[in-house]
Motif scaffolding. Structure first.
Motif, short mmCIF file in Angstrom:
data_model
loop_
_atom_site.label_atom_id
_atom_site.label_comp_id
_atom_site.label_asym_id
_atom_site.label_seq_id
_atom_site.Cartn_x
_atom_site.Cartn_y
_atom_site.Cartn_z
N ALA A 133 0.82 -1.22 0.00
CA ALA A 133 0.00 0.00 0.00
C ALA A 133 0.85 1.26 0.00
CB ALA A 133 -0.93 0.00 1.21
N GLY A 134 2.08 1.13 0.47
CA GLY A 134 2.94 2.31 0.56
C GLY A 134 2.58 3.21 1.72
N GLN A 135 1.80 2.70 2.62
CA GLN A 135 1.40 3.44 3.82
C GLN A 135 0.89 2.44 4.86
OE1 GLN A 135 -2.36 5.65 3.45
NE2 GLN A 135 -2.60 4.77 1.39
N GLN A 136 0.73 2.92 6.08
CA GLN A 136 0.25 2.03 7.15
C GLN A 136 -1.27 1.96 7.11
OE1 GLN A 136 2.04 2.23 11.13
NE2 GLN A 136 -0.01 2.05 12.02
N ILE A 137 -1.75 0.86 6.58
CA ILE A 137 -3.18 0.59 6.58
C ILE A 137 -3.55 -0.28 7.77
CG2 ILE A 137 -5.03 -0.62 5.35
CD1 ILE A 137 -3.80 0.27 2.76
N LEU A 138 -2.78 -1.35 7.94
CA LEU A 138 -3.02 -2.28 9.05
C LEU A 138 -2.05 -1.99 10.19
CD1 LEU A 138 -3.38 -5.58 6.97
CD2 LEU A 138 -5.17 -3.96 7.63
N VAL A 139 -2.42 -2.43 11.38
CA VAL A 139 -1.57 -2.21 12.56
C VAL A 139 -1.07 -3.55 13.08
CG1 VAL A 139 -2.69 -0.05 13.21
CG2 VAL A 139 -3.58 -2.22 14.11
N GLU A 140 0.15 -3.56 13.57
CA GLU A 140 0.68 -4.77 14.19
C GLU A 140 0.07 -4.96 15.57
OE1 GLU A 140 4.86 -5.58 13.93
OE2 GLU A 140 5.11 -4.38 12.11
N CYS A 141 0.08 -6.19 16.02
CA CYS A 141 -0.53 -6.50 17.32
C CYS A 141 0.52 -7.10 18.25
CB CYS A 141 -1.69 -7.48 17.15
SG CYS A 141 -1.21 -9.06 16.41
N GLN A 142 0.18 -7.09 19.51
CA GLN A 142 1.04 -7.68 20.53
C GLN A 142 0.27 -8.76 21.29
OE1 GLN A 142 2.22 -4.37 23.00
NE2 GLN A 142 3.97 -3.87 21.70
N PRO A 143 0.95 -9.84 21.69
CA PRO A 143 0.28 -10.88 22.48
C PRO A 143 0.08 -10.42 23.92
CG PRO A 143 2.60 -11.41 22.27
CD PRO A 143 2.37 -10.17 21.44
N LEU A 144 -0.98 -10.86 24.51
CA LEU A 144 -1.24 -10.62 25.92
C LEU A 144 -1.37 -11.98 26.58
CD1 LEU A 144 -1.75 -8.29 27.91
CD2 LEU A 144 -4.19 -8.50 27.42
N LEU A 145 -0.30 -12.40 27.24
CA LEU A 145 -0.26 -13.75 27.82
C LEU A 145 -1.01 -13.81 29.14
CD1 LEU A 145 3.46 -14.67 27.10
CD2 LEU A 145 1.44 -15.45 25.86
N SER A 146 -1.71 -14.90 29.35
CA SER A 146 -2.44 -15.08 30.60
C SER A 146 -1.51 -15.68 31.66
CB SER A 146 -3.64 -16.02 30.40
OG SER A 146 -3.19 -17.29 29.93
N LYS A 147 -1.92 -15.55 32.91
CA LYS A 147 -1.13 -16.08 34.03
C LYS A 147 -1.00 -17.59 33.93
CE LYS A 147 -1.20 -16.50 39.09
NZ LYS A 147 -1.97 -16.21 40.33
N VAL A 148 -2.09 -18.26 33.59
CA VAL A 148 -2.08 -19.72 33.42
C VAL A 148 -2.52 -20.01 32.00
CG1 VAL A 148 -3.02 -21.92 34.23
CG2 VAL A 148 -2.67 -20.05 35.86
N SER A 149 -1.58 -20.35 31.13
CA SER A 149 -1.91 -20.54 29.72
C SER A 149 -2.43 -21.95 29.44
CB SER A 149 -0.70 -20.26 28.84
OG SER A 149 0.39 -21.10 29.18
N ARG A 150 -2.02 -22.91 30.25
CA ARG A 150 -2.47 -24.29 30.02
C ARG A 150 -2.83 -24.94 31.34
NH1 ARG A 150 1.91 -26.82 25.71
NH2 ARG A 150 1.78 -25.17 24.15
N LEU A 151 -4.05 -25.39 31.45
CA LEU A 151 -4.49 -26.10 32.65
C LEU A 151 -4.46 -27.59 32.35
CD1 LEU A 151 -5.64 -25.35 35.49
CD2 LEU A 151 -7.89 -25.82 34.54
N PRO A 152 -3.75 -28.37 33.16
CA PRO A 152 -3.65 -29.80 32.86
C PRO A 152 -4.96 -30.53 33.14
CG PRO A 152 -2.62 -29.32 34.97
CD PRO A 152 -2.99 -28.00 34.37
N SER A 153 -5.10 -31.69 32.51
CA SER A 153 -6.23 -32.56 32.82
C SER A 153 -6.03 -33.13 34.22
CB SER A 153 -6.32 -33.68 31.80
OG SER A 153 -5.09 -34.43 31.78
N CYS A 154 -7.06 -33.79 34.74
CA CYS A 154 -6.99 -34.28 36.11
C CYS A 154 -5.87 -35.28 36.33
CB CYS A 154 -8.34 -34.92 36.50
SG CYS A 154 -9.71 -33.74 36.55
N ASP A 155 -5.53 -36.03 35.30
CA ASP A 155 -4.45 -37.01 35.44
C ASP A 155 -3.07 -36.41 35.21
OD1 ASP A 155 -4.36 -36.67 32.71
OD2 ASP A 155 -5.05 -38.68 32.21
N GLY A 156 -3.04 -35.15 34.81
CA GLY A 156 -1.77 -34.47 34.62
C GLY A 156 -1.02 -34.86 33.36
#
Length: 355
Positions: free
Chosen positions: A193-216
């Motif tokens: 486009a020769g100009q900024q049409i779209l904007v870059e994004c940043q990740p927002l990580l959660s405190k707990v990203s993966r919760l294990p199953s009961c058996d681990g």
């Protein structure tokens, strides 16, 4: 049951949703594939965070039914039958559609059209190098029968993110390659486009990203059927907690136990509101004198208190499907107006705006 007094006022909702949100707020896009009800892994990994985000940012939540089809094209009812289930889960945990736009991916034409444009900027080799895609292809054992939609869903995600000009995207650490690939597409399109049409994004990580199953052994997952749903009954919660892996060598109460790898402590860290008390429990367990049964009882009471009101609210919402549809329709109409603007900008960058 008087739904009029307990559920949201749909007419008021439609009016509120139609009002353009404050542009001064940073934009957040998040969402879920509509392949089943949501569970505690979703709650701790994203839903809790969304409750905070809706008070601080301009938040959109996408019910990603199209992406749900990428590995369920042979069984589309698994997706279509769960769209309203996901919306009911959102409302039950406290997502407020007057603060958060809840919309349906397949009902926003700009998302599919943007995906097609972006597909011309990404090679098959680049998609195959995406670590998240490689990992999921292996886990699903596609072999040489990878659905094209599944291979290209990073492009679809890029379309979703850029269509709303989201600058923050809550993700687990396993989704970071998706953010990277989205930003690559943004830079390529802006260069064209020769100009900024779209904007870059940043990740927002959660405190707990993966919760294990009961058996681990695995992460909590809808597809694996090893999850505690947000409307789990009291009995189901009790059964799940009793089955949780602790420490195989902790055979007697007086023996010291291991905290690392102990699923019960993982859940206490994620859900128990008093971190200092959990720290005391860990010290007691490691010293000896705290039995697994007593520890599980503490966790069970915690989860019962958490899930009971969610279960009650969800039952009310799911029994009024007309209202759920109206909420989703109102949010989708708002989203269409927003994403159409971005689509026109992208078409212009490709020179496809003759009329």
């Amino acid at each position: 049951m008087n739904n009029q007094s307990t559920l949201l006022d749909t007419k008021a909702l439609a009016t509120t949703t139609a009002v353009t949100k404050a542009s001064s707020k940073a934009k957040v896009l998040t969402g879920d594939r509509a392949t089943g009800q949501l569970h505690l892994g979703h709650y701790v990994g994203s839903l809790q965070q969304r409750l905070i985000l809706q008070e601080q940012y301009e938040q959109t939540i996408l019910v990603a039914d199209l992406q749900g089809l990428t590995d369920n094209g042979h069984n589309p009812h698994k997706v279509s039958d769960n769209i309203l289930n996901v919306v009911a889960d959102y409302l039950a945990v406290g997502i407020d559609p007057t603060k958060t736009t809840i919309c349906l991916q397949s009902a926003i034409p700009a998302l599919s059209e943007l995906t097609m444009y972006y597909a011309n900027l990404v090679s098959v080799a680049r998609l195959m190098r995406n670590p998240t895609v490689k990992s999921e292809i292996a886990s699903k054992a596609f072999g040489q029968s990878i659905p094209t939609g599944f291979l290209t869903y990073p492009i679809s995600q890029a379309a979703d993110i850029t269509a709303f000009k989201a600058t923050l995207v809550p993700v687990g650490d396993d989704q970071l390659p998706m953010i990277e690939q989205t930003n690559e597409i943004v830079r390529k399109l802006n260069h064209i486009a020769g100009q900024q049409i779209l904007v870059e994004c940043q990740p927002l990580l959660s405190k707990v990203s993966r919760l294990p199953s009961c058996d681990g052994k695995n992460k909590m997952s809808k597809s694996m059927g090893n999850c505690i749903l947000l409307d789990a009954s009291a009995k189901q919660i009790t059964t799940a907690v009793k089955s949780m892996y602790t420490d195989a060598n902790h055979l007697k109460v007086e023996q010291p136990g291991q905290v690392a790898g102990n699923v019960v402590f993982t859940y206490l860290d994620a859900f128990y509101p008093d971190a200092d008390y959990v720290a005391q429990l860990k010290a007691h367990y490691q010293q000896g004198g705290l039995g697994d049964g007593a520890l599980k009882k503490i966790l069970e009471e915690c989860l019962q208190q958490l899930i009971a009101p969610i279960r009650e609210r969800r039952a009310m919402y799911i029994n009024d499907k007309a209202q759920l549809i109206e909420i989703l329709k109102a949010g989708t109409e708002h989203a269409q107006a927003e994403t159409d603007q971005v689509l026109q900008q992208v078409k212009s960058a490709f020179g496809l705006n003759l009329f």
